[in-house]
Scaffold this motif. Structure first.
Motif, mmCIF file in Angstrom:
data_model
loop_
_atom_site.group_PDB
_atom_site.id
_atom_site.type_symbol
_atom_site.label_atom_id
_atom_site.label_comp_id
_atom_site.label_asym_id
_atom_site.label_seq_id
_atom_site.Cartn_x
_atom_site.Cartn_y
_atom_site.Cartn_z
ATOM 1 N N UNK A 81 6.689 -12.794 3.742
ATOM 2 C CA UNK A 81 6.368 -12.838 2.321
ATOM 3 C C UNK A 81 4.854 -12.847 2.192
ATOM 4 N N UNK A 82 4.337 -11.857 1.478
ATOM 5 C CA UNK A 82 2.901 -11.606 1.412
ATOM 6 C C UNK A 82 2.405 -11.806 -0.016
ATOM 7 N N UNK A 83 1.390 -12.649 -0.206
ATOM 8 C CA UNK A 83 0.851 -12.826 -1.553
ATOM 9 C C UNK A 83 0.105 -11.567 -2.010
ATOM 10 N N UNK A 84 0.147 -11.331 -3.301
ATOM 11 C CA UNK A 84 -0.581 -10.195 -3.871
ATOM 12 C C UNK A 84 -1.105 -10.582 -5.244
ATOM 13 N N UNK A 85 -2.385 -10.340 -5.460
ATOM 14 C CA UNK A 85 -2.965 -10.586 -6.782
ATOM 15 C C UNK A 85 -2.464 -9.573 -7.806
ATOM 16 N N UNK A 86 -2.041 -8.392 -7.324
ATOM 17 C CA UNK A 86 -1.555 -7.319 -8.193
ATOM 18 C C UNK A 86 -0.506 -6.536 -7.407
ATOM 19 N N UNK A 87 0.759 -6.852 -7.626
ATOM 20 C CA UNK A 87 1.840 -6.246 -6.846
ATOM 21 C C UNK A 87 1.853 -4.731 -6.984
ATOM 22 N N UNK A 88 1.631 -4.212 -8.176
ATOM 23 C CA UNK A 88 1.623 -2.753 -8.371
ATOM 24 C C UNK A 88 0.543 -2.101 -7.518
ATOM 25 N N UNK A 89 -0.619 -2.717 -7.431
ATOM 26 C CA UNK A 89 -1.713 -2.191 -6.610
ATOM 27 C C UNK A 89 -1.357 -2.230 -5.125
ATOM 28 N N UNK A 90 -0.801 -3.339 -4.669
ATOM 29 C CA UNK A 90 -0.401 -3.438 -3.261
ATOM 30 C C UNK A 90 0.663 -2.400 -2.924
ATOM 31 N N UNK A 91 1.654 -2.269 -3.788
ATOM 32 C CA UNK A 91 2.706 -1.279 -3.554
ATOM 33 C C UNK A 91 2.136 0.132 -3.492
ATOM 34 N N UNK A 120 0.996 4.879 -0.440
ATOM 35 C CA UNK A 120 0.119 6.023 -0.202
ATOM 36 C C UNK A 120 -0.289 6.125 1.261
ATOM 37 N N UNK A 121 -0.675 5.025 1.873
ATOM 38 C CA UNK A 121 -1.207 5.069 3.235
ATOM 39 C C UNK A 121 -0.099 5.125 4.283
ATOM 40 N N UNK A 122 0.939 4.305 4.118
ATOM 41 C CA UNK A 122 1.939 4.139 5.169
ATOM 42 C C UNK A 122 3.333 4.645 4.802
ATOM 43 N N UNK A 123 3.528 5.090 3.560
ATOM 44 C CA UNK A 123 4.817 5.627 3.147
ATOM 45 C C UNK A 123 5.885 4.581 2.861
ATOM 46 N N UNK A 124 5.478 3.333 2.609
ATOM 47 C CA UNK A 124 6.452 2.274 2.341
ATOM 48 C C UNK A 124 7.153 2.502 1.006
ATOM 49 N N UNK A 125 8.415 2.081 0.923
ATOM 50 C CA UNK A 125 9.175 2.115 -0.313
ATOM 51 C C UNK A 125 9.622 0.690 -0.646
ATOM 52 N N UNK A 126 10.047 0.474 -1.874
ATOM 53 C CA UNK A 126 10.277 -0.879 -2.368
ATOM 54 C C UNK A 126 11.540 -1.000 -3.197
ATOM 55 N N UNK A 127 12.033 -2.218 -3.267
ATOM 56 C CA UNK A 127 13.063 -2.618 -4.218
ATOM 57 C C UNK A 127 12.455 -3.780 -4.999
ATOM 58 N N UNK A 128 12.358 -3.623 -6.315
ATOM 59 C CA UNK A 128 11.766 -4.660 -7.159
ATOM 60 C C UNK A 128 12.815 -5.686 -7.564
ATOM 61 N N UNK A 129 12.401 -6.940 -7.545
ATOM 62 C CA UNK A 129 13.233 -8.052 -8.007
ATOM 63 C C UNK A 129 12.456 -8.780 -9.099
ATOM 64 N N UNK A 137 11.242 -2.459 3.015
ATOM 65 C CA UNK A 137 12.212 -2.410 4.113
ATOM 66 C C UNK A 137 11.892 -1.233 5.016
ATOM 67 N N UNK A 138 12.490 -1.223 6.192
ATOM 68 C CA UNK A 138 12.364 -0.093 7.115
ATOM 69 C C UNK A 138 10.918 0.188 7.504
ATOM 70 N N UNK A 139 10.124 -0.875 7.675
ATOM 71 C CA UNK A 139 8.731 -0.719 8.107
ATOM 72 C C UNK A 139 8.491 -1.491 9.407
ATOM 73 N N UNK A 140 9.558 -1.774 10.137
ATOM 74 C CA UNK A 140 9.473 -2.562 11.359
ATOM 75 C C UNK A 140 9.949 -3.975 11.146
ATOM 76 N N UNK A 141 9.730 -4.493 9.951
ATOM 77 C CA UNK A 141 10.224 -5.803 9.530
ATOM 78 C C UNK A 141 10.402 -5.741 8.016
ATOM 79 N N UNK A 142 11.355 -6.484 7.516
ATOM 80 C CA UNK A 142 11.563 -6.536 6.073
ATOM 81 C C UNK A 142 10.697 -7.655 5.500
ATOM 82 N N UNK A 143 10.263 -7.462 4.282
ATOM 83 C CA UNK A 143 9.441 -8.478 3.644
ATOM 84 C C UNK A 143 9.233 -8.161 2.187
#
Length: 116
Positions: free
Chosen positions: A11-21, A26-35, A43-49
């Motif tokens: 679990x990673x803190x973010x001052x601006x979740x939209x910016x982090x996402x 853009x850089x690593x191709x990560x995808x997300x599920x928003x809660x 998910x599917x980045x080596x570890x879920x978080x």
């Protein structure tokens, strides 16, 4: 498969979740599920978080753990990090087993990227 006593979620803190996402997408191709507006899971980045809304950031100078991401092409990833608004905090250097660089993403959290 969940392995007994293994690290299986971050679990990673973010001052601006939209910016982090946007940055990690853009850089690593990560995808997300928003809660909701204050939590987003990757998910599917080596570890879920997930990123959670917080007014803190983490860096090595603060004594925080370092999250290290693997890349097959370190120079190309460094260029992508900078193009997406990341700041290089340690240029590419060698260490036993490979090479890496450190960066902060737009919300100030410090990460590293390594390659053989």
């Amino acid at each position: 498969m969940n392995l007994q006593h293994s690290i299986n979620y971050l679990e990673i803190p973010s001052r601006d979740i939209a910016s982090s996402k946007a940055f990690f997408s853009q850089v690593f191709g990560w995808t997300y599920v928003d809660y909701g507006p204050e939590y987003s899971c990757f998910m599917d980045v080596g570890i879920t978080g997930g990123f959670y809304q917080a007014e803190v950031d983490f860096t090595l100078a603060k004594g925080c753990p370092l999250i290290v991401i693997y890349s097959q092409n370190l120079e190309l990833t460094l260029t992508a990090v900078v193009a997406a608004g990341g700041a290089i905090t340690a240029e590419i250097f060698s260490f036993p087993g490979g090479r890496r660089f450190h960066f902060t993403e737009p919300c100030g959290n410090e990460y590293a990227v390594w390659s053989e």
